[in-house]
Design a protein around this motif. Sequence first.
Motif, mmCIF file in Angstrom:
data_model
loop_
_atom_site.group_PDB
_atom_site.id
_atom_site.type_symbol
_atom_site.label_atom_id
_atom_site.label_comp_id
_atom_site.label_asym_id
_atom_site.label_seq_id
_atom_site.Cartn_x
_atom_site.Cartn_y
_atom_site.Cartn_z
ATOM 1 N N GLY A 93 46.315 9.080 -42.564
ATOM 2 C CA GLY A 93 45.773 7.849 -43.126
ATOM 3 C C GLY A 93 44.813 7.084 -42.236
ATOM 4 O O GLY A 93 44.085 6.217 -42.714
ATOM 5 N N TRP A 94 44.774 7.390 -40.948
ATOM 6 C CA TRP A 94 43.969 6.582 -40.026
ATOM 7 C C TRP A 94 42.473 6.714 -40.287
ATOM 8 O O TRP A 94 41.718 5.749 -40.098
ATOM 9 C CB TRP A 94 44.286 6.973 -38.580
ATOM 10 C CG TRP A 94 45.718 6.743 -38.241
ATOM 11 C CD1 TRP A 94 46.700 7.685 -38.137
ATOM 12 C CD2 TRP A 94 46.351 5.481 -38.028
ATOM 13 N NE1 TRP A 94 47.910 7.092 -37.860
ATOM 14 C CE2 TRP A 94 47.724 5.738 -37.776
ATOM 15 C CE3 TRP A 94 45.891 4.159 -38.016
ATOM 16 C CZ2 TRP A 94 48.634 4.711 -37.527
ATOM 17 C CZ3 TRP A 94 46.803 3.141 -37.764
ATOM 18 C CH2 TRP A 94 48.148 3.434 -37.521
ATOM 19 N N ALA A 113 41.441 8.273 -43.335
ATOM 20 C CA ALA A 113 41.341 8.162 -44.790
ATOM 21 C C ALA A 113 41.234 6.699 -45.227
ATOM 22 O O ALA A 113 40.562 6.389 -46.220
ATOM 23 C CB ALA A 113 42.548 8.825 -45.447
ATOM 24 N N ASN A 114 41.912 5.797 -44.509
ATOM 25 C CA ASN A 114 41.896 4.376 -44.882
ATOM 26 C C ASN A 114 40.497 3.770 -44.893
ATOM 27 O O ASN A 114 40.093 3.171 -45.892
ATOM 28 C CB ASN A 114 42.801 3.572 -43.946
ATOM 29 C CG ASN A 114 44.137 3.249 -44.592
ATOM 30 O OD1 ASN A 114 44.301 3.362 -45.798
ATOM 31 N ND2 ASN A 114 45.101 2.856 -43.791
ATOM 32 N N LYS A 160 45.588 3.487 -52.732
ATOM 33 C CA LYS A 160 46.039 3.049 -51.416
ATOM 34 C C LYS A 160 46.550 4.241 -50.618
ATOM 35 O O LYS A 160 47.064 5.207 -51.186
ATOM 36 C CB LYS A 160 47.152 2.000 -51.543
ATOM 37 C CG LYS A 160 46.711 0.704 -52.195
ATOM 38 C CD LYS A 160 47.857 -0.295 -52.262
ATOM 39 C CE LYS A 160 47.422 -1.598 -52.913
ATOM 40 N NZ LYS A 160 48.546 -2.576 -52.994
ATOM 41 N N ASN A 161 46.404 4.160 -49.312
ATOM 42 C CA ASN A 161 46.937 5.175 -48.410
ATOM 43 C C ASN A 161 48.193 4.664 -47.715
ATOM 44 O O ASN A 161 48.396 3.455 -47.606
ATOM 45 C CB ASN A 161 45.898 5.549 -47.335
ATOM 46 C CG ASN A 161 44.760 6.371 -47.886
ATOM 47 O OD1 ASN A 161 44.969 7.301 -48.661
ATOM 48 N ND2 ASN A 161 43.544 6.036 -47.486
ATOM 49 N N ARG A 162 48.996 5.600 -47.238
ATOM 50 C CA ARG A 162 50.155 5.262 -46.404
ATOM 51 C C ARG A 162 49.871 5.774 -44.999
ATOM 52 O O ARG A 162 49.809 6.973 -44.760
ATOM 53 C CB ARG A 162 51.423 5.908 -46.970
ATOM 54 C CG ARG A 162 51.849 5.344 -48.314
ATOM 55 C CD ARG A 162 53.098 6.023 -48.832
ATOM 56 N NE ARG A 162 54.239 5.803 -47.949
ATOM 57 C CZ ARG A 162 55.441 6.358 -48.140
ATOM 58 N NH1 ARG A 162 55.633 7.174 -49.173
ATOM 59 N NH2 ARG A 162 56.438 6.106 -47.307
ATOM 60 N N THR A 163 49.660 4.830 -44.090
ATOM 61 C CA THR A 163 49.303 5.182 -42.713
ATOM 62 C C THR A 163 50.552 5.340 -41.861
ATOM 63 O O THR A 163 51.498 4.556 -41.961
ATOM 64 C CB THR A 163 48.399 4.091 -42.112
ATOM 65 O OG1 THR A 163 47.278 3.902 -42.962
ATOM 66 C CG2 THR A 163 47.919 4.496 -40.725
ATOM 67 N N ARG A 172 50.218 13.249 -44.903
ATOM 68 C CA ARG A 172 50.569 13.179 -46.318
ATOM 69 C C ARG A 172 49.437 13.754 -47.161
ATOM 70 O O ARG A 172 48.265 13.431 -46.947
ATOM 71 C CB ARG A 172 50.831 11.724 -46.740
ATOM 72 C CG ARG A 172 51.972 11.073 -45.981
ATOM 73 C CD ARG A 172 52.172 9.625 -46.412
ATOM 74 N NE ARG A 172 53.139 8.955 -45.583
ATOM 75 C CZ ARG A 172 54.463 9.031 -45.729
ATOM 76 N NH1 ARG A 172 54.958 9.767 -46.718
ATOM 77 N NH2 ARG A 172 55.279 8.400 -44.914
ATOM 78 N N ASN A 184 47.103 11.241 -48.857
ATOM 79 C CA ASN A 184 46.024 10.684 -48.044
ATOM 80 C C ASN A 184 44.811 11.604 -48.038
ATOM 81 O O ASN A 184 43.663 11.137 -48.073
ATOM 82 C CB ASN A 184 46.507 10.450 -46.613
ATOM 83 C CG ASN A 184 47.520 9.329 -46.512
ATOM 84 O OD1 ASN A 184 47.630 8.497 -47.410
ATOM 85 N ND2 ASN A 184 48.274 9.299 -45.429
ATOM 86 N N ASN A 241 43.071 11.158 -51.346
ATOM 87 C CA ASN A 241 42.296 9.919 -51.365
ATOM 88 C C ASN A 241 41.035 10.028 -50.525
ATOM 89 O O ASN A 241 39.979 9.497 -50.894
ATOM 90 C CB ASN A 241 43.155 8.756 -50.865
ATOM 91 C CG ASN A 241 44.176 8.304 -51.883
ATOM 92 O OD1 ASN A 241 44.062 8.603 -53.064
ATOM 93 N ND2 ASN A 241 45.190 7.591 -51.431
ATOM 94 N N ALA A 242 41.140 10.703 -49.390
ATOM 95 C CA ALA A 242 39.967 10.897 -48.548
ATOM 96 C C ALA A 242 38.914 11.721 -49.277
ATOM 97 O O ALA A 242 37.712 11.442 -49.196
ATOM 98 C CB ALA A 242 40.362 11.579 -47.237
#
Length: 241
Positions: free
Chosen positions: A38-39, A41-42, A204-207, A212, A215, A218-219
């Motif tokens: 997520g870092w 991807a966010n 939303k992402n889970r960091t 995951r 993520n 989503n990216a």
Amino acid sequence: MIVFTLFALFFALFLLWRRARIAVAVSAAAVFWLLAAGWLANPLLDWAQRGAQNTPHVRFGHDTVIVVLGTGTEHNDEGVLVPKPDALIRIAKTAALYDACKRSAPSAQCTVIVSGGNPQRHETSEADNYAPYLLRLQVAPSDLLLERTSLNTYQNAEQVARILRAKHYDSLILVTSAYQMQRAMLDFDRFGLAPQPVVSNARKNRTGVIPRLANLVNANIALHEVIGRAQFHVYRAFGWF
């Protein structure tokens, strides 16, 4: 899939650049961990969704058209073809707008256009697959139009514009997810349409430390939208759009 293409590029670089294989492998592992955890991807997702327009107070007219864009289909555990999760949220938002439109005036004409062909080459188009869900949510069959040929957002706008040229309307609403809204508005503007944008949902992402799959998904979506918007502007600059 853009993330898969990135993986393929790292793999090709690993094979061709023998002297730097360790550095390439470490770099690839770092990039994919940052995406999956997520870092990375966010900020990509924030970039894609930031500035997505949303109409706080939707204006309904005497003849209102609500356009909902397709976002794919998938097979469930029973093998039945169903709308993807984001599509279900778009469908629910569209049905709610349709209901509000019908209640806005006794004589209001409210039309829903479902725009989505079959880019995944499944059994049916997105429009045909989504239609029963809208009907179950009390959208009248006579108020439902299906656009079954478009394969991307640009074609969504192109085909909807073609339908609207033969139809009178005084209010136009566009329903899609936050990550797609900016590109959709660019494409609809290209065909002379200025719909009221209504965002159905945001991702939303889970960091954390654990990678995951969501993520990465989503990216990939974020990269697709950012590249798509850049492509639009390049194509317009060259006169291809």
